[in-house]
Scaffold this motif. Structure first.
Motif, PDB file in Angstrom:
ATOM      1  N   ALA A 219     -38.452 -20.599  61.548  1.00 42.39           N
ATOM      2  CA  ALA A 219     -38.314 -21.873  62.269  1.00 42.39           C
ATOM      3  C   ALA A 219     -39.688 -22.450  62.608  1.00 42.39           C
ATOM      4  O   ALA A 219     -39.912 -23.670  62.496  1.00 42.39           O
ATOM      5  CB  ALA A 219     -37.492 -21.663  63.533  1.00 42.39           C
ATOM      6  N   THR A 220     -40.614 -21.596  63.008  1.00 38.29           N
ATOM      7  CA  THR A 220     -41.970 -22.059  63.328  1.00 38.29           C
ATOM      8  C   THR A 220     -42.690 -22.527  62.071  1.00 38.29           C
ATOM      9  O   THR A 220     -43.401 -23.540  62.086  1.00 38.29           O
ATOM     10  CB  THR A 220     -42.767 -20.933  64.006  1.00 38.29           C
ATOM     11  OG1 THR A 220     -42.049 -20.469  65.154  1.00 38.29           O
ATOM     12  CG2 THR A 220     -44.139 -21.414  64.432  1.00 38.29           C
ATOM     13  N   TYR A 221     -42.505 -21.784  60.989  1.00 39.44           N
ATOM     14  CA  TYR A 221     -43.119 -22.190  59.717  1.00 39.44           C
ATOM     15  C   TYR A 221     -42.618 -23.571  59.293  1.00 39.44           C
ATOM     16  O   TYR A 221     -43.396 -24.425  58.858  1.00 39.44           O
ATOM     17  CB  TYR A 221     -42.811 -21.154  58.635  1.00 39.44           C
ATOM     18  CG  TYR A 221     -43.393 -21.509  57.295  1.00 39.44           C
ATOM     19  CD1 TYR A 221     -44.713 -21.211  56.986  1.00 39.44           C
ATOM     20  CD2 TYR A 221     -42.632 -22.175  56.339  1.00 39.44           C
ATOM     21  CE1 TYR A 221     -45.255 -21.562  55.765  1.00 39.44           C
ATOM     22  CE2 TYR A 221     -43.167 -22.531  55.117  1.00 39.44           C
ATOM     23  CZ  TYR A 221     -44.484 -22.217  54.836  1.00 39.44           C
ATOM     24  OH  TYR A 221     -45.017 -22.583  53.619  1.00 39.44           O
ATOM     25  N   LEU A 222     -41.325 -23.810  59.440  1.00 35.37           N
ATOM     26  CA  LEU A 222     -40.764 -25.115  59.080  1.00 35.37           C
ATOM     27  C   LEU A 222     -41.270 -26.209  60.021  1.00 35.37           C
ATOM     28  O   LEU A 222     -41.477 -27.353  59.603  1.00 35.37           O
ATOM     29  CB  LEU A 222     -39.238 -25.053  59.100  1.00 35.37           C
ATOM     30  CG  LEU A 222     -38.604 -24.226  57.975  1.00 35.37           C
ATOM     31  CD1 LEU A 222     -37.108 -24.067  58.198  1.00 35.37           C
ATOM     32  CD2 LEU A 222     -38.874 -24.869  56.621  1.00 35.37           C
ATOM     33  N   ARG A 223     -41.465 -25.844  61.283  1.00 39.05           N
ATOM     34  CA  ARG A 223     -42.027 -26.815  62.250  1.00 39.05           C
ATOM     35  C   ARG A 223     -43.432 -27.216  61.809  1.00 39.05           C
ATOM     36  O   ARG A 223     -43.787 -28.407  61.810  1.00 39.05           O
ATOM     37  CB  ARG A 223     -42.053 -26.176  63.633  1.00 39.05           C
ATOM     38  CG  ARG A 223     -42.467 -27.082  64.788  1.00 39.05           C
ATOM     39  CD  ARG A 223     -42.275 -26.303  66.087  1.00 39.05           C
ATOM     40  NE  ARG A 223     -42.705 -27.021  67.275  1.00 39.05           N
ATOM     41  CZ  ARG A 223     -42.615 -26.525  68.508  1.00 39.05           C
ATOM     42  NH1 ARG A 223     -42.096 -25.300  68.671  1.00 39.05           N
ATOM     43  NH2 ARG A 223     -43.023 -27.228  69.556  1.00 39.05           N
ATOM     44  N   ALA A 224     -44.229 -26.231  61.403  1.00 36.46           N
ATOM     45  CA  ALA A 224     -45.572 -26.533  60.896  1.00 36.46           C
ATOM     46  C   ALA A 224     -45.495 -27.334  59.601  1.00 36.46           C
ATOM     47  O   ALA A 224     -46.307 -28.239  59.363  1.00 36.46           O
ATOM     48  CB  ALA A 224     -46.349 -25.235  60.674  1.00 36.46           C
ATOM     49  N   THR A 225     -44.512 -27.012  58.778  1.00 40.86           N
ATOM     50  CA  THR A 225     -44.355 -27.723  57.511  1.00 40.86           C
ATOM     51  C   THR A 225     -44.093 -29.203  57.736  1.00 40.86           C
ATOM     52  O   THR A 225     -44.650 -30.064  57.040  1.00 40.86           O
ATOM     53  CB  THR A 225     -43.200 -27.102  56.700  1.00 40.86           C
ATOM     54  OG1 THR A 225     -43.589 -25.779  56.294  1.00 40.86           O
ATOM     55  CG2 THR A 225     -42.869 -27.934  55.473  1.00 40.86           C
ATOM     56  N   ARG A 226     -43.253 -29.511  58.708  1.00 44.31           N
ATOM     57  CA  ARG A 226     -42.964 -30.926  58.970  1.00 44.31           C
ATOM     58  C   ARG A 226     -44.227 -31.680  59.367  1.00 44.31           C
ATOM     59  O   ARG A 226     -44.433 -32.828  58.962  1.00 44.31           O
ATOM     60  CB  ARG A 226     -41.879 -31.042  60.048  1.00 44.31           C
ATOM     61  CG  ARG A 226     -40.491 -30.640  59.547  1.00 44.31           C
ATOM     62  CD  ARG A 226     -39.420 -30.964  60.560  1.00 44.31           C
ATOM     63  NE  ARG A 226     -39.437 -30.078  61.703  1.00 44.31           N
ATOM     64  CZ  ARG A 226     -38.818 -28.902  61.766  1.00 44.31           C
ATOM     65  NH1 ARG A 226     -38.111 -28.469  60.737  1.00 44.31           N
ATOM     66  NH2 ARG A 226     -38.869 -28.159  62.865  1.00 44.31           N
ATOM     67  N   TRP A 227     -45.079 -31.045  60.166  1.00 44.55           N
ATOM     68  CA  TRP A 227     -46.342 -31.686  60.522  1.00 44.55           C
ATOM     69  C   TRP A 227     -47.252 -31.799  59.302  1.00 44.55           C
ATOM     70  O   TRP A 227     -47.891 -32.843  59.094  1.00 44.55           O
ATOM     71  CB  TRP A 227     -47.047 -30.896  61.626  1.00 44.55           C
ATOM     72  CG  TRP A 227     -46.474 -31.120  62.983  1.00 44.55           C
ATOM     73  CD1 TRP A 227     -45.732 -30.245  63.731  1.00 44.55           C
ATOM     74  CD2 TRP A 227     -46.573 -32.312  63.778  1.00 44.55           C
ATOM     75  NE1 TRP A 227     -45.368 -30.813  64.921  1.00 44.55           N
ATOM     76  CE2 TRP A 227     -45.873 -32.082  64.987  1.00 44.55           C
ATOM     77  CE3 TRP A 227     -47.182 -33.547  63.585  1.00 44.55           C
ATOM     78  CZ2 TRP A 227     -45.781 -33.040  65.992  1.00 44.55           C
ATOM     79  CZ3 TRP A 227     -47.100 -34.503  64.577  1.00 44.55           C
ATOM     80  CH2 TRP A 227     -46.401 -34.249  65.761  1.00 44.55           C
ATOM     81  N   ARG A 228     -47.325 -30.736  58.501  1.00 46.52           N
ATOM     82  CA  ARG A 228     -48.190 -30.793  57.312  1.00 46.52           C
ATOM     83  C   ARG A 228     -47.732 -31.899  56.360  1.00 46.52           C
ATOM     84  O   ARG A 228     -48.562 -32.581  55.746  1.00 46.52           O
ATOM     85  CB  ARG A 228     -48.187 -29.439  56.599  1.00 46.52           C
ATOM     86  CG  ARG A 228     -49.018 -28.377  57.310  1.00 46.52           C
ATOM     87  CD  ARG A 228     -49.154 -27.109  56.483  1.00 46.52           C
ATOM     88  NE  ARG A 228     -50.233 -26.281  56.980  1.00 46.52           N
ATOM     89  CZ  ARG A 228     -50.096 -25.255  57.817  1.00 46.52           C
ATOM     90  NH1 ARG A 228     -48.869 -24.917  58.234  1.00 46.52           N
ATOM     91  NH2 ARG A 228     -51.143 -24.573  58.222  1.00 46.52           N
TER      92      ARG A 228
END
Length: 713
Positions: free
Chosen positions: A286-295
Motif C-alpha cells: 500500500a505504501t509502495y502504491l502511495r509512492a507510485t501515485r506521487w511518482r
C-alpha cells in the motif's frame, strides 16, 4: 535529513533614518551611503558582497565621527551578518565565521543598551543560529549546540512578550538543529519533540505555510533515524510514518520544488522498507502504491523527459520480483504489471525506443502469465497478443537479436496453452505449431543451446497434449516421442535440470496416456447441435441522418437487419484501416447478430459466427482497451456462447453417461467442459471490466446477474 540551513537572505536595510542620526544626515557623505544601501537592496549576492564591503568601510568612518548612533551600529552589524550569509552560501565557511563573529559583539552591545528592542534581540538570535550552522559544518558540534541554545533562549524570551509566528518558527528550527548535533539520544529526542510541538501548533493556525511543513516532515524523519540508532524500531517506524503526511502537504503547497518531491519519496520508501522489515507485506505494498501515485504525478509534470517513467517501470518489475514473489503474494502482482505497462507506454510516447518496446512486451508477457495462472483467460489472451505484436515488429527490425525471436516463440507457446485451457483447440494447435517452427529454426542456428532445445521439447509435448485432447492419437504419439528424444539428449549433456526433467516427465506421461486411449479406442458421440436462441438487441445506429462515412453506412445497414450488406461495407472499412477500433467493433456487432434494438426473434444459434464476433471485439480492444461498448458486447457474446455450451454439455452428458458409463463420460466431456468454463470466465472478465469503465451504466451489472444465474445452473 540535514539540519536547517543558515538564513541566507539579506537583512533589510534602512531607507529612512530616525532622529538619533539626524547629525549624520547633515554629513556630505550621507547621499553616497543612501545610494549604496538602495543598490544593495536590489543586487544579486555576488554584487551585494562588494557593496556590503563598501558600506562597511563607509560606516566605520562615520561611527568614528558619530559613536552614539546605534542605528548605524545595527546597520554595520547587518553588513557583517549579510556577508556571512553570502560566504556561507558559497561554502566559504571560514570567511562566514569571521563575519558572524564580527557582527556578534555589536549585536550583543545593542541588546544590552536597548533591552526593550525585539528587533535587536531577533538579529542576535539569527546570528547565533547561523554561527551554529557554520560550527556544525566544521563538525564542531559542541560549539554548534551552544550557539543553537543561545538562539533558543533569545527566541523563547521574544515569544513570551510577543508570540509572533516567525519567532516560533525560528525557535523550532533552533530545537531541530540542536537535536542534530547532540550526542545524547534522550536529549536529541527531547529537542525533536519540542520542535514538533511548536510546528504542529503553528500549522493549526497557519496550515498553508510551506516552511513549517517542510521542517516538521524532516524532524519526524530524523527522529525516526535517532530511534533506529537506539534499536527502537517500532518507534522509528511510527516517526517515519508521521513524516509522510507533512511532506505530502508540503508538495501540495509547493509542487514546483523537486527537492521537496525527493524528500517525500524518500520518506515513503523508508516507510515501505520498515514494513518489509516487519514482514507486513500488505502495508508495504500500500505504501509502495502511495509512492507510485506521487511518482506518476511528478513524471507527468516532466512532460518531455522519459526517464521518470522508465524508472517507474523498472521499479515495479523489481518490486514484484523482490517482494511479492518472495512473499508468495503473486496474486498482488497484476496491478503493478499494469502500472509498469502504463509507465513504458508513457516513456515511448515521449521518446520511441526499441529497448523500451522490448520491456513493454516483456511486461505484457509477464502479466499474461499471471492472468493465465489466475484463470483470467481473457486478459491473458489480450496481454499475450499485445506482446506478440511488439516482438513480431522487433524481430523484423532486428533479425540478429535472438531475444526477440525467442520471446516470439514463447508467446505463441503461451497463447497455445491459454486456448487449450478454454477449449479452443484449433487456435491452440495453430500457435503451438508456430512456436515449434520458430524454435526449430533457433535450434538449427544454435545447436549447442540447451535452453532452446528444452523449450522445443516442451513445445512438442504441449502440442501432443492438444492432439490427444482431439483424439488424434498417432499424431500425438509422434510429438511426445520427439519431445522425449530431445529432452533426454539435453539431460545426457547437461546433467540434472529441473525444467527439462519436468517437461520430460510430462512427455512420458503423455505417451502412457496415448497407449491407454488407443487400447480403449476413440470416444465418438454426436447429438443434434441446432439450438434456437433469441436474437440479442443491438445498439441504435450512431446517426440516423445521411450516411457520410463507410462506418455510418454499415452501421445503418446493421440496425435495419441487413447484416450481409453491412458486413461487406465494414470489410471495406477495415481493408482501408486495420487499426480502426470502431470498425472491428462494428464487425463484431454484425457477426454477433446485434442488429436492431428489439432483438426478439428466435433463430438458430451460430457458434462459429459468434466466436468470430468475439474475435472482432477482441481486435477492437487490442487497439483501444478502454472501449466500453466493445467490452460490453464481447461479454454478452461470450455469455451467449456459454449458454449454448451449457445446453450442449447437458445433452451430451446424458448421452455419454448412457452410452459410455460415468467414468468414460467424465473423460469424454472434459473438452466441452473446458469450452463452457472458458466462455463463462471470459464473459465475467469482460463484463466486470465494462462495469469498471462505466460504473453508472446498468447494462454490465444486469448481464453479470444473468451470468451468475447461468453459473449456478
Amino acid at each position: 535529513m540535514l539540519p536547517t540551513p543558515a538564513r541566507r537572505s539579506v537583512r533589510p536595510l534602512p531607507v529612512h533614518w530616525s532622529a538619533t542620526v539626524t547629525d549624520f544626515r547633515s554629513d556630505p557623505r550621507a547621499d553616497q551611503l543612501d545610494h549604496l544601501l538602495e543598490e544593495a537592496q536590489q543586487a544579486d549576492p555576488e554584487a551585494a558582497a562588494g557593496l556590503y564591503r563598501q558600506i562597511s568601510a563607509l560606516l566605520d568612518d562615520f561611527l568614528r565621527d558619530f559613536p552614539q548612533a546605534d542605528e548605524l551600529e545595527d546597520v554595520r552589524a547587518s553588513m557583517d551578518y549579510n556577508l556571512g550569509n553570502i560566504h556561507s552560501a558559497r561554502g566559504e565557511l571560514d570567511q562566514a565565521e569571521i563575519c558572524y563573529r564580527r557582527a556578534l559583539p555589536r549585536q550583543q552591545q545593542l541588546v544590552e543598551q536597548h533591552p526593550e528592542s525585539a528587533e535587536y534581540r531577533n538579529h542576535l538570535a539569527r546570528c547565533r543560529f547561523n554561527l551554529g550552522n557554520v560550527c556544525l559544518s566544521g563538525k564542531r558540534n559542541d560549539e554548534a549546540a551552544a550557539h543553537f541554545f543561545e538562539a533558543q533562549e533569545l527566541w523563547a524570551a521574544l515569544i513570551e512578550a510577543d508570540p509572533l509566528p516567525a519567532y516560533r518558527h525560528d525557535l523550532a528550527r533552533a530545537h531541530f538543529n540542536r537535536a542534530y548535533v547532540l550526542t545524547n539520544p534522550r536529549e536529541c529526542i527531547h529537542e525533536y519533540r519540542q520542535a514538533q510541538e511548536i510546528w504542529e501548533n503553528l500549522l493549526e493556525e497557519m496550515p498553508d505555510w510551506p516552511e513549517p511543513w517542510y521542517d516538521l516532515g524532516r524532524s519526524y524523519f530524523n527522529l525516526g533515524i535517532t530511534y533506529q540508532r537506539r534499536q527502537s524500531l517500532d518507534n522509528a517506524g511510527k516517526a517515519f510514518r508521521r513524516a509522510v503526511p507533512a511532506f505530502e502537504k508540503l508538495v501540495t503547497l509547493r509542487p514546483d520544488v523537486p527537492a521537496f518531491q525527493q524528500d517525500l519519496l524518500h520518506a515513503l520508501d523508508t516507510v515501505c522498507q520498515d514494513y518489509l522489515r516487519q514482514r507486513r507485506v500488505g502495508e508495504a505494498l500500500a505504501t509502495y502504491l502511495r509512492a507510485t501515485r506521487w511518482r506518476e504525478q511528478f513524471a507527468t509534470a516532466s512532460s518531455d523527459d522519459p526517464r521518470p517513467w522508465l524508472a517507474l517501470g523498472q521499479g515495479h518489475l523489481q518490486f514484484i520480483e523482490d517482494v511479492l514473489f518472495h512473499a508468495n503474494r503473486a496474486d498482488d502482482a497484476g496491478p503493478l504489471y499494469r502500472r509498469a505497462i502504463m509507465a513504458w507506454q508513457k516513456a515511448l510516447a515521449i521518446r520511441p525506443d526499441d529497448e523500451t518496446r522490448h520491456m513493454l512486451a516483456v511486461t505484457w508477457f509477464d502479466l499474461g502469465i499471471r492472468c493465465w495462472e489466475s484463470q483470467l483467460w481473457d486478459e491473458a489472451e489480450e496481454s499475450y497478443r499485445r506482446a506478440l505484436a511488439l516482438w513480431e515488429e522487433l524481430s523484423q527490425r532486428h533479425p540478429q537479436d535472438s531475444r526477440f525471436a525467442r520471446q516470439l516463440a514463447a508467446t505463441h507457446n503461451q497463447l497455445g496453452l491459454v486456448y487449450r485451457d478454454i477449449g479452443l483447440f484449433g487456435p491452440a494447435e495453430r500457435h503451438l505449431r508456430q512456436a515449434i517452427a520458430l524454435r526449430q529454426e533457433q535450434a538449427a542456428a544454435a545447436p549447442e543451446d540447451q535452453a532452446v532445445a528444452t523449450s522445443l521439447g516442451g513445445g512438442l509435448c504441449n502440442l501432443g497434449n492438444v492432439l490427444l485432447d482431439r483424439q488424434e492419437f498417432e499424431a500425438s504419439r509422434q510429438h511426445y516421442e520427439q519431445s522425449v528424444v530431445i529432452l533426454e539428449t539435453v539431460l545426457a549433456q547437461t546433467g540434472s535440470r529441473p525444467l527439462t526433467e519436468s517437461y520430460l516427465k510430462n512427455a512420458r506421461a503423455g505417451l502412457v496416456e496415448v497407449e491407454r486411449c488407443v487400447a480403449r479406442g476413440p470416444l465418438r458421440l454426436s447429438i443434434a447441435a441446432s439450438t434456437l436462441a433469441p436474437r440479442p438487441p443491438g445498439p441504435p445506429p450512431r446517426t440516423s441522418g445521411p450516411a457520410e462515412t463507410l462506418y455510418d453506412q454499415a452501421d445503418q445497414l446493421r440496425a435495419s437487419g441487413q447484416d450481409s450488406a453491412a458486413l461487406e461495407v465494414v470489410e471495406q472499412l477495415l481493408a482501408a484501416d486495420r487499426r480502426s477500433a470502431p470498425g472491428w467493433y462494428l464487425r463484431g456487432l454484425i457477426l454477433g447478430r446485434f442488429l436492431d434494438d428489439k432483438g426478439e426473434a428466435f433463430e438458430p444459434f451460430d457458434r462459429e459466427r459468434t466466436e468470430q464476433a468475439v474475435e472482432s471485439f477482441t481486435e477492437a480492444l487490442l487497439i483501444d482497451p478502454d472501449f466500453y461498448e466493445a467490452r460490453l458486447y464481447k461479454g454478452i457474446a461470450l455469455r451467449r456462447l456459454a449458454e449454448a455450451a451449457q445446453t450442449h454439455l447437458r445433452a451430451l452428458s446424458d448421452l455419454a453417461t448412457s452410452k459410455l458409463g460415468e467414468e468414460l463420460a467424465r473423460e469424454f466431456l472434459v473438452p466441452s467442459w473446458r469450452y463452457f468454463r472458458g466462455c463463462l470466465g471470459r464473459a465475467q472478465e469482460a463484463l466486470e471490466r465494462a462495469s469498471q469503465l462505466r460504473p453508472d451504466e446498468p447494462a454490465p451489472r444486469e448481464e453479470l446477474s444473468r451470468l451468475e444465474e447461468l453459473s449456478r445452473g
